[in-house]
Write a protein that holds these residues in place. Structure first.
Motif, PDB file in Angstrom:
ATOM      1  N   GLN A  59     -78.155 -74.394 110.489  1.00  0.00           N
ATOM      2  CA  GLN A  59     -79.296 -75.073 111.098  1.00  0.00           C
ATOM      3  C   GLN A  59     -80.460 -74.106 111.310  1.00  0.00           C
ATOM      4  O   GLN A  59     -81.623 -74.469 111.080  1.00  0.00           O
ATOM      5  N   LEU A  60     -80.152 -72.877 111.746  1.00  0.00           N
ATOM      6  CA  LEU A  60     -81.210 -71.883 111.918  1.00  0.00           C
ATOM      7  C   LEU A  60     -81.885 -71.556 110.585  1.00  0.00           C
ATOM      8  O   LEU A  60     -83.103 -71.372 110.527  1.00  0.00           O
ATOM      9  N   ASP A  61     -81.104 -71.506 109.522  1.00  0.00           N
ATOM     10  CA  ASP A  61     -81.658 -71.247 108.198  1.00  0.00           C
ATOM     11  C   ASP A  61     -82.612 -72.372 107.801  1.00  0.00           C
ATOM     12  O   ASP A  61     -83.700 -72.123 107.267  1.00  0.00           O
ATOM     13  N   GLN A  62     -82.222 -73.624 108.081  1.00  0.00           N
ATOM     14  CA  GLN A  62     -83.099 -74.761 107.782  1.00  0.00           C
ATOM     15  C   GLN A  62     -84.391 -74.688 108.602  1.00  0.00           C
ATOM     16  O   GLN A  62     -85.477 -74.966 108.095  1.00  0.00           O
ATOM     17  N   ILE A  63     -84.257 -74.305 109.865  1.00  0.00           N
ATOM     18  CA  ILE A  63     -85.436 -74.173 110.726  1.00  0.00           C
ATOM     19  C   ILE A  63     -86.370 -73.099 110.184  1.00  0.00           C
ATOM     20  O   ILE A  63     -87.593 -73.287 110.136  1.00  0.00           O
ATOM     21  N   CYS A  64     -85.797 -71.981 109.745  1.00  0.00           N
ATOM     22  CA  CYS A  64     -86.618 -70.897 109.181  1.00  0.00           C
ATOM     23  C   CYS A  64     -87.320 -71.350 107.910  1.00  0.00           C
ATOM     24  O   CYS A  64     -88.511 -71.048 107.707  1.00  0.00           O
ATOM     25  N   GLU A  65     -86.612 -72.075 107.054  1.00  0.00           N
ATOM     26  CA  GLU A  65     -87.227 -72.574 105.822  1.00  0.00           C
ATOM     27  C   GLU A  65     -88.382 -73.513 106.144  1.00  0.00           C
ATOM     28  O   GLU A  65     -89.463 -73.413 105.547  1.00  0.00           O
ATOM     29  N   ARG A  66     -88.158 -74.411 107.088  1.00  0.00           N
ATOM     30  CA  ARG A  66     -89.214 -75.367 107.473  1.00  0.00           C
ATOM     31  C   ARG A  66     -90.392 -74.627 108.108  1.00  0.00           C
ATOM     32  O   ARG A  66     -91.555 -74.953 107.852  1.00  0.00           O
ATOM     33  N   THR A  67     -90.105 -73.612 108.913  1.00  0.00           N
ATOM     34  CA  THR A  67     -91.169 -72.822 109.533  1.00  0.00           C
ATOM     35  C   THR A  67     -91.987 -72.112 108.466  1.00  0.00           C
ATOM     36  O   THR A  67     -93.223 -72.082 108.541  1.00  0.00           O
ATOM     37  N   ASP A  68     -91.314 -71.556 107.464  1.00  0.00           N
ATOM     38  CA  ASP A  68     -92.031 -70.911 106.354  1.00  0.00           C
ATOM     39  C   ASP A  68     -92.951 -71.905 105.650  1.00  0.00           C
ATOM     40  O   ASP A  68     -94.096 -71.581 105.305  1.00  0.00           O
ATOM     41  N   GLN A  69     -92.474 -73.130 105.431  1.00  0.00           N
ATOM     42  CA  GLN A  69     -93.289 -74.168 104.787  1.00  0.00           C
ATOM     43  C   GLN A  69     -94.515 -74.494 105.637  1.00  0.00           C
ATOM     44  O   GLN A  69     -95.633 -74.620 105.118  1.00  0.00           O
ATOM     45  N   LEU A  70     -94.312 -74.611 106.942  1.00  0.00           N
ATOM     46  CA  LEU A  70     -95.424 -74.941 107.830  1.00  0.00           C
ATOM     47  C   LEU A  70     -96.442 -73.810 107.898  1.00  0.00           C
ATOM     48  O   LEU A  70     -97.658 -74.049 107.903  1.00  0.00           O
ATOM     49  N   VAL A  71     -95.954 -72.560 107.929  1.00  0.00           N
ATOM     50  CA  VAL A  71     -96.861 -71.412 107.940  1.00  0.00           C
ATOM     51  C   VAL A  71     -97.687 -71.400 106.656  1.00  0.00           C
ATOM     52  O   VAL A  71     -98.909 -71.170 106.692  1.00  0.00           O
ATOM     53  N   ALA A  72     -97.051 -71.666 105.534  1.00  0.00           N
ATOM     54  CA  ALA A  72     -97.776 -71.699 104.257  1.00  0.00           C
ATOM     55  C   ALA A  72     -98.819 -72.823 104.272  1.00  0.00           C
ATOM     56  O   ALA A  72     -99.955 -72.633 103.800  1.00  0.00           O
ATOM     57  N   GLN A  73     -98.469 -73.966 104.806  1.00  0.00           N
ATOM     58  CA  GLN A  73     -99.399 -75.094 104.875  1.00  0.00           C
ATOM     59  C   GLN A  73    -100.589 -74.753 105.784  1.00  0.00           C
ATOM     60  O   GLN A  73    -101.742 -75.001 105.435  1.00  0.00           O
ATOM     61  N   VAL A  74    -100.313 -74.181 106.948  1.00  0.00           N
ATOM     62  CA  VAL A  74    -101.385 -73.806 107.881  1.00  0.00           C
ATOM     63  C   VAL A  74    -102.272 -72.736 107.252  1.00  0.00           C
ATOM     64  O   VAL A  74    -103.507 -72.786 107.354  1.00  0.00           O
ATOM     65  N   THR A  75    -101.654 -71.772 106.589  1.00  0.00           N
ATOM     66  CA  THR A  75    -102.426 -70.721 105.930  1.00  0.00           C
ATOM     67  C   THR A  75    -103.344 -71.325 104.868  1.00  0.00           C
ATOM     68  O   THR A  75    -104.523 -70.961 104.775  1.00  0.00           O
ATOM     69  N   GLY A  76    -102.825 -72.258 104.105  1.00  0.00           N
ATOM     70  CA  GLY A  76    -103.639 -72.943 103.094  1.00  0.00           C
ATOM     71  C   GLY A  76    -104.783 -73.718 103.730  1.00  0.00           C
ATOM     72  O   GLY A  76    -105.920 -73.691 103.234  1.00  0.00           O
ATOM     73  N   ASN A  77    -104.504 -74.391 104.829  1.00  0.00           N
ATOM     74  CA  ASN A  77    -105.550 -75.142 105.521  1.00  0.00           C
ATOM     75  C   ASN A  77    -106.631 -74.211 106.075  1.00  0.00           C
ATOM     76  O   ASN A  77    -107.816 -74.529 106.012  1.00  0.00           O
ATOM     77  N   LEU A  78    -106.214 -73.060 106.611  1.00  0.00           N
ATOM     78  CA  LEU A  78    -107.188 -72.093 107.120  1.00  0.00           C
ATOM     79  C   LEU A  78    -108.055 -71.544 105.996  1.00  0.00           C
ATOM     80  O   LEU A  78    -109.270 -71.355 106.156  1.00  0.00           O
ATOM     81  N   ASP A  79    -107.439 -71.257 104.849  1.00  0.00           N
ATOM     82  CA  ASP A  79    -108.204 -70.769 103.694  1.00  0.00           C
ATOM     83  C   ASP A  79    -109.229 -71.814 103.261  1.00  0.00           C
ATOM     84  O   ASP A  79    -110.395 -71.487 102.985  1.00  0.00           O
ATOM     85  N   LEU A  80    -108.810 -73.060 103.211  1.00  0.00           N
ATOM     86  CA  LEU A  80    -109.711 -74.153 102.834  1.00  0.00           C
ATOM     87  C   LEU A  80    -110.836 -74.275 103.858  1.00  0.00           C
ATOM     88  O   LEU A  80    -112.008 -74.414 103.493  1.00  0.00           O
ATOM     89  N   LEU A  81    -110.525 -74.168 105.119  1.00  0.00           N
ATOM     90  CA  LEU A  81    -111.523 -74.254 106.184  1.00  0.00           C
ATOM     91  C   LEU A  81    -112.532 -73.116 106.070  1.00  0.00           C
ATOM     92  O   LEU A  81    -113.738 -73.309 106.237  1.00  0.00           O
ATOM     93  N   ARG A  82    -112.059 -71.905 105.762  1.00  0.00           N
ATOM     94  CA  ARG A  82    -112.950 -70.758 105.589  1.00  0.00           C
ATOM     95  C   ARG A  82    -113.924 -70.977 104.430  1.00  0.00           C
ATOM     96  O   ARG A  82    -115.125 -70.680 104.522  1.00  0.00           O
ATOM     97  N   ARG A  83    -113.374 -71.497 103.322  1.00  0.00           N
ATOM     98  CA  ARG A  83    -114.231 -71.734 102.151  1.00  0.00           C
ATOM     99  C   ARG A  83    -115.300 -72.777 102.459  1.00  0.00           C
ATOM    100  O   ARG A  83    -116.466 -72.615 102.086  1.00  0.00           O
ATOM    101  N   VAL A  84    -114.901 -73.842 103.138  1.00  0.00           N
ATOM    102  CA  VAL A  84    -115.854 -74.901 103.464  1.00  0.00           C
ATOM    103  C   VAL A  84    -116.898 -74.354 104.444  1.00  0.00           C
ATOM    104  O   VAL A  84    -118.090 -74.636 104.330  1.00  0.00           O
ATOM    105  N   THR A  85    -116.425 -73.574 105.409  1.00  0.00           N
ATOM    106  CA  THR A  85    -117.343 -73.023 106.412  1.00  0.00           C
ATOM    107  C   THR A  85    -118.296 -72.022 105.778  1.00  0.00           C
ATOM    108  O   THR A  85    -119.494 -71.981 106.120  1.00  0.00           O
ATOM    109  N   ASN A  86    -117.824 -71.229 104.822  1.00  0.00           N
ATOM    110  CA  ASN A  86    -118.676 -70.234 104.168  1.00  0.00           C
ATOM    111  C   ASN A  86    -119.733 -70.886 103.273  1.00  0.00           C
ATOM    112  O   ASN A  86    -120.754 -70.284 102.998  1.00  0.00           O
ATOM    113  N   ARG A  87    -119.549 -72.085 102.784  1.00  0.00           N
ATOM    114  CA  ARG A  87    -120.510 -72.773 101.919  1.00  0.00           C
ATOM    115  C   ARG A  87    -121.707 -73.230 102.729  1.00  0.00           C
ATOM    116  O   ARG A  87    -122.773 -73.438 102.180  1.00  0.00           O
ATOM    117  N   ARG A  88    -121.535 -73.434 104.014  1.00  0.00           N
ATOM    118  CA  ARG A  88    -122.643 -73.969 104.823  1.00  0.00           C
ATOM    119  C   ARG A  88    -123.555 -72.919 105.197  1.00  0.00           C
ATOM    120  O   ARG A  88    -123.963 -72.005 105.348  1.00  0.00           O
TER     121      ARG A  88
END
Length: 88
Positions: A59-88
């Motif tokens: 179960q801990l391994d599954q939690i770690c895998e899911r956490t890694d997925q969420l961190v990657a998703q948040v990181t991607g969203n932050l990168d997208l937000l930076r790009r959009v913010t830098n265009r303005r």
């Protein structure tokens, strides 16, 4: 010698050497049975512990895998937000 009630000591048959040996043997048999029972209980507990521990680790391994997925998703969203913010 044995005692008879509250009266004086009177000679009589006491326990013989064979009686003490058989009583000691019976006690040792009981002790051996108790130790065998304790060993079975410990083995069962260890098996249960190992099974529970393995499930917890899975179960801990599954939690770690899911956490890694969420961190990657948040990181991607932050990168997208930076790009959009830098265009303005």
């Amino acid at each position: 010698m044995t005692t008879s009630g509250d009266g004086p000591r009177v000679p009589g048959p006491g326990p013989g050497p064979g009686d003490e040996a058989s009583e000691t043997g019976a006690v040792l048999d009981e002790v051996a049975a108790a130790f065998a029972g304790a060993r079975v209980a410990m083995d069962n507990l260890r098996r249960t512990w190992d099974t529970g521990l393995a499930e917890t680790l899975r179960q801990l391994d599954q939690i770690c895998e899911r956490t890694d997925q969420l961190v990657a998703q948040v990181t991607g969203n932050l990168d997208l937000l930076r790009r959009v913010t830098n265009r303005r």
